[in-house]
Write a protein that holds these residues in place. Structure first.
Motif, mmCIF file in Angstrom:
data_model
loop_
_atom_site.group_PDB
_atom_site.id
_atom_site.type_symbol
_atom_site.label_atom_id
_atom_site.label_comp_id
_atom_site.label_asym_id
_atom_site.label_seq_id
_atom_site.Cartn_x
_atom_site.Cartn_y
_atom_site.Cartn_z
ATOM 1 N N PRO A 1 21.895 -22.381 -58.102
ATOM 2 C CA PRO A 1 20.597 -22.601 -57.455
ATOM 3 C C PRO A 1 19.490 -22.585 -58.500
ATOM 4 O O PRO A 1 19.705 -22.108 -59.631
ATOM 5 N N PRO A 2 18.302 -23.082 -58.163
ATOM 6 C CA PRO A 2 17.215 -23.112 -59.149
ATOM 7 C C PRO A 2 16.906 -21.748 -59.768
ATOM 8 O O PRO A 2 16.699 -21.664 -60.986
ATOM 9 N N LYS A 3 16.875 -20.698 -58.948
ATOM 10 C CA LYS A 3 16.570 -19.364 -59.490
ATOM 11 C C LYS A 3 17.576 -18.967 -60.558
ATOM 12 O O LYS A 3 17.241 -18.222 -61.479
ATOM 13 N N SER B 1 15.678 -22.494 -52.320
ATOM 14 C CA SER B 1 16.099 -21.632 -53.424
ATOM 15 C C SER B 1 16.777 -20.365 -52.909
ATOM 16 O O SER B 1 17.013 -19.430 -53.676
#
Length: 272
Positions: A50-52, A113
């Motif tokens: 995921p982006p995080k 996110s």
């Protein structure tokens, strides 16, 4: 295979490729990315994370191009603005969840996110939390936001079940989904446009170059899509046989700084 001197952009997978098994970005790998920049070779990332889970890489590596999370389910700017997002239809989410439940796989969901799991003591939850740098939210019974699921992950330490379920999901849902094992214990299900091959095409368009001027490097079956659409494909030494066979060359493993070795060789063959 494109000549090394013609490569203008490198697109790298993250886990099993850019970082070690302990999820460490080595000094040699960081130095290799700097060397690419000095040689005016662009660099970006594509990952099932995921982006995080990519924040710890984007800033240190000074990523200046769009990069991809969720295997291409989201393409984001270096400032983490969502440029493109591919979500799964709600009926597919329900059907895929039912299939994975029936085959005794733990089911994770990703929306935006956010990361959702049925329980915190599930298989690989602690490991994944350490990898991506944040913890999931518990949603008993799979009650997740409708219209927003970017990726579903089936989790099992039975690698044969993961392989079989990957093939069966493709047969059941055809071109409505992309189903790939991102790790031997993870089955990633995303929108059919959410694959690493489309990331190659997006970056080529963004940068005003051809896909033949892009080199890709990875280690898992979900990297073969980007191999087939790039000018130079590099497999890690830790990659399975089918991935190595799909590549133009093979470097050392991620535990042996194979990413850095491949970039050093690329620049050497460019005369830099």
């Amino acid at each position: 295979m494109t000549k090394d001197s013609q490569i203008r952009l490198v697109l790298a997978d993250v886990d099993g490729t850019l970082v070690t098994n302990e999820k460490v970005l080595t000094p040699r790998a960081s130095k290799a990315v700097v060397a690419l920049s000095r040689a005016q070779v662009l660099f970006s990332l594509t990952s099932g994370r995921p982006p995080k889970g990519m924040q710890m890489l984007v800033a240190p590596l000074k990523i200046a191009l769009p990069f991809a999370a969720f295997n291409g389910g989201q393409i984001l700017s270096p400032g983490f603005d969502v440029l493109i997002e591919h979500t799964l239809d709600d009926d597919l989410v329900e059907a895929i969840t039912h299939y994975l439940d029936r085959h005794k796989l733990d089911v994770w969901f990703y929306a935006g996110s956010n990361w959702y799991v049925p329980r915190l003591d599930g298989s690989h939850v602690d490991h994944e939390s350490a990898t991506v740098g944040f913890s999931p939210e518990v949603v008993p019974g799979g009650r997740v936001p409708s219209g927003s699921i970017v990726k579903i992950v089936g989790v099992s330490d039975d690698h044969e079940i993961i392989a079989r379920a990957t093939d069966e999901l493709r047969g059941l849902f055809g071109d409505r989904v992309a189903a790939e094992a991102s790790q031997p214990y993870y089955l990633d299900v995303t929108h059919p446009r959410a694959n690493k091959g489309t990331v190659v095409e997006y970056l080529a368009h963004w940068c005003g170059i051809t896909t033949e001027e892009i080199a890709t490097i990875g280690d898992m079956a979900n990297d073969i899509d980007m191999f087939s659409r790039s000018g130079l494909a590099i497999a890690m030494g830790n990659a399975m046989a089918e991935v190595q066979q799909a590549a133009d060359r093979v470097t050392a493993s991620n535990e042996e700084d194979g990413f850095a070795e491949a970039m050093e060789e690329l620049l050497k063959l460019r005369g830099q």
